[in-house]
Design a protein around this motif. Structure first.
Motif, mmCIF file in Angstrom:
data_model
loop_
_atom_site.group_PDB
_atom_site.id
_atom_site.type_symbol
_atom_site.label_atom_id
_atom_site.label_comp_id
_atom_site.label_asym_id
_atom_site.label_seq_id
_atom_site.Cartn_x
_atom_site.Cartn_y
_atom_site.Cartn_z
ATOM 1 N N MET A 197 0.801 -1.221 0.000
ATOM 2 C CA MET A 197 0.000 0.000 0.000
ATOM 3 C C MET A 197 0.837 1.275 0.000
ATOM 4 O O MET A 197 0.394 2.322 -0.474
ATOM 5 C CB MET A 197 -0.926 0.012 1.213
ATOM 6 C CG MET A 197 -1.904 -1.149 1.265
ATOM 7 S SD MET A 197 -3.098 -1.132 -0.086
ATOM 8 C CE MET A 197 -4.067 0.317 0.332
ATOM 9 N N GLN A 222 -5.442 9.614 4.707
ATOM 10 C CA GLN A 222 -4.977 9.053 3.450
ATOM 11 C C GLN A 222 -3.503 9.341 3.156
ATOM 12 O O GLN A 222 -2.800 8.503 2.612
ATOM 13 C CB GLN A 222 -5.823 9.620 2.306
ATOM 14 C CG GLN A 222 -5.410 9.169 0.919
ATOM 15 C CD GLN A 222 -5.940 7.801 0.559
ATOM 16 O OE1 GLN A 222 -7.024 7.438 0.968
ATOM 17 N NE2 GLN A 222 -5.182 7.048 -0.202
ATOM 18 N N TYR A 264 -7.155 13.580 -0.261
ATOM 19 C CA TYR A 264 -6.415 12.362 -0.590
ATOM 20 C C TYR A 264 -4.921 12.592 -0.801
ATOM 21 O O TYR A 264 -4.154 11.642 -0.885
ATOM 22 C CB TYR A 264 -6.994 11.728 -1.856
ATOM 23 C CG TYR A 264 -8.428 11.276 -1.732
ATOM 24 C CD1 TYR A 264 -8.915 10.762 -0.539
ATOM 25 C CD2 TYR A 264 -9.305 11.357 -2.813
ATOM 26 C CE1 TYR A 264 -10.234 10.343 -0.424
ATOM 27 C CE2 TYR A 264 -10.626 10.938 -2.713
ATOM 28 C CZ TYR A 264 -11.079 10.434 -1.502
ATOM 29 O OH TYR A 264 -12.376 10.017 -1.389
ATOM 30 N N SER A 272 -3.334 5.195 8.354
ATOM 31 C CA SER A 272 -4.103 4.042 7.906
ATOM 32 C C SER A 272 -5.558 4.403 7.672
ATOM 33 O O SER A 272 -6.008 5.526 7.937
ATOM 34 C CB SER A 272 -3.992 2.934 8.960
ATOM 35 O OG SER A 272 -4.933 1.906 8.763
ATOM 36 N N ALA A 273 -6.310 3.412 7.179
ATOM 37 C CA ALA A 273 -7.754 3.566 7.072
ATOM 38 C C ALA A 273 -8.398 3.582 8.453
ATOM 39 O O ALA A 273 -9.526 4.044 8.611
ATOM 40 C CB ALA A 273 -8.342 2.443 6.228
ATOM 41 N N GLU A 311 -1.516 -3.968 3.109
ATOM 42 C CA GLU A 311 -2.966 -4.021 3.230
ATOM 43 C C GLU A 311 -3.386 -4.625 4.565
ATOM 44 O O GLU A 311 -4.445 -4.284 5.108
ATOM 45 C CB GLU A 311 -3.527 -4.843 2.072
ATOM 46 C CG GLU A 311 -5.031 -4.871 1.982
ATOM 47 C CD GLU A 311 -5.511 -5.719 0.820
ATOM 48 O OE1 GLU A 311 -6.735 -5.694 0.542
ATOM 49 O OE2 GLU A 311 -4.681 -6.422 0.181
ATOM 50 N N GLY A 329 -9.218 7.094 8.435
ATOM 51 C CA GLY A 329 -8.967 7.426 7.043
ATOM 52 C C GLY A 329 -8.088 8.624 6.820
ATOM 53 O O GLY A 329 -8.501 9.586 6.174
ATOM 54 N N LEU A 337 -2.198 3.397 4.624
ATOM 55 C CA LEU A 337 -2.484 4.280 3.498
ATOM 56 C C LEU A 337 -1.287 5.129 3.094
ATOM 57 O O LEU A 337 -1.146 5.509 1.934
ATOM 58 C CB LEU A 337 -3.664 5.202 3.833
ATOM 59 C CG LEU A 337 -5.014 4.518 4.069
ATOM 60 C CD1 LEU A 337 -6.070 5.552 4.438
ATOM 61 C CD2 LEU A 337 -5.449 3.736 2.840
ATOM 62 N N SER A 338 -0.421 5.441 4.056
ATOM 63 C CA SER A 338 0.688 6.334 3.748
ATOM 64 C C SER A 338 1.807 6.147 4.763
ATOM 65 O O SER A 338 1.559 5.693 5.897
ATOM 66 C CB SER A 338 0.216 7.791 3.768
ATOM 67 O OG SER A 338 1.258 8.678 3.395
#
Length: 389
Positions: A197, A287, A329, A259-260, A215, A285, A244-245
């Motif tokens: 990810m 992102q 995002y 993360s989400a 993930e 979330g 996520l980053s």
């Protein structure tokens, strides 16, 4: 007008912070932003594959073209004349766009015309990645020293590019300009990581280091040993949802993940005494995550439309930047060079005298170079520019 730092602190007596400027022009959600050329330019890439190169001092586009046929996952720069774009069409492109060439390109933004073909910059390299996920590329110099050694003339500095591999969790590292695959890093043993990810690569004492977010919520650090094999030197499942980053902090030596889920995590890099730490932010979330160039603060872009600023040392939230009504995002800080930071610390009277001797255009350029801009890209197709701290 630049927003003053005190206005960022939540208080019923103070109005909410406002962006210094909003760049409008994309019709699709912004997935990537990146400052380049001493912050005089800002790159943005959207979900339809369009790329815009913005003149930061005057807030206008100087080049617009469609780089990909699918989501533009990431954008970056290589020197002053090369732009890197990474699309979900399984392509990574390196374009040559020199400052003196900007006058030859269209400045018509997608919001005004999203069907007409635009002139594209010269395509220097195009890598086929054979993978369909949402992990953007990462890059670093091919050698620890950024100085290209030559016989009196400057040589092109080669770079390494990390991208997702064909198999879930794998990382490919390719050298440019040679376009040679130099490494393939496998996924974690005995762990179902799912897709890669987020990824980053850097040079540390002893060799190349790769950082991965998966993930499964795991974060891992890989190092190349003396026999060029890759070994896992750190694994931690900090998140219950996909990473996520991630971004690297050099002071202290560590990296952070978002993360989400609502957790931001700090992880040590090899040789560091930093302890792993989790912070429950209550904001799911986040992102994108990025550190400012002085490493004192970092920021996140959230699905709730807010960018949040945190202290690197304490990991406490310092500010909430609310302007977008849809999810954010993408996020990027301007990089302030050391000499500009020293200039910023000079006496105010001297700075005022220098500014009086500059034209309006020169003043705008100087401000762009010396401001810690924070750019946040949103699902609404807009990019907010913030001048904070």
């Amino acid at each position: 007008m630049a927003t003053e730092a005190p206005h960022l602190i939540q208080s019923s007596a103070l109005p909410p912070a406002q962006p210094a400027y909003v760049l409008r022009g994309h019709t699709a959600q912004i997935h990537s932003v990146h400052f380049l050329r001493n912050n005089l330019r800002l790159l943005s890439g959207d979900a339809e594959g369009w790329v815009a190169l913005w003149d930061v001092p005057i807030r206008r586009p100087v080049a617009v073209w469609k780089a990909h046929q699918d989501v533009n996952l990431g954008v970056g720069s290589w020197g002053d004349d090369k732009i890197i774009t990474h699309g979900r069409d399984s392509k990574l492109h390196v374009w040559q766009l020199r400052p003196e060439d900007e006058k030859d390109f269209s400045t018509v933004l997608p919001v005004n015309d999203s069907t007409t073909e635009r002139k594209q910059p010269w395509l220097l390299h195009s890598l086929t990645l054979n993978t369909l996920n949402f992990c953007s590329f990462a890059m670093c110099p091919a050698h620890p020293s950024k100085t290209a050694m030559g016989s009196g003339e400057a040589q092109e500095e080669s770079i390494l590019v990390a991208t997702p591999g064909v198999q879930d969790g794998f990382i490919n590292i390719t050298s440019l300009p040679g376009e040679v695959r130099v490494a393939t890093i496998p996924t974690l043993k005995d762990v179902n990581t799912g897709m890669l990810m987020a990824v980053s690569i850097l040079h540390q004492a002893g060799g190349l280091t790769a950082i991965a977010g998966y993930e499964s919520g795991h974060a891992a650090v890989w190092q190349q040993n003396a026999t060029s094999h890759w070994q896992t030197v750190y694994v931690n499942k900090a998140h219950s949802q996909p990473v996520l980053s991630l971004d690297i902090c050099t002071q202290p030596s560590c990296f952070f993940t978002s993360s989400a889920d609502a957790v931001i995590a700090r992880h040590p890099l090899p040789g560091s005494k930093v302890e792993t730490k989790y912070v429950q932010t209550k904001h799911a979330g986040q992102q994108a995550l990025a550190f400012r160039s002085d490493q004192k603060i970092f920021a996140t872009a959230g699905w709730d439309g807010r960018a949040r600023v945190y202290s690197t040392q304490s990991m406490k939230q310092l500010a909430v930047l609310k302007w977008h009504k849809e999810g954010c995002y993408a996020l990027a800080f301007a990089e302030i060079k050391e000499d500009h930071q020293q200039t910023n610390g000079s006496d105010e009277e001297g700075d005022a005298m220098v500014k009086r001797d500059l034209t309006v255009s020169q003043q705008r350029m100087e401000k762009a170079k010396t401001t810690h801009w924070l750019a946040a890209g949103s699902k609404d197709g807009k990019i907010s520019l913030w001048d904070i701290y």
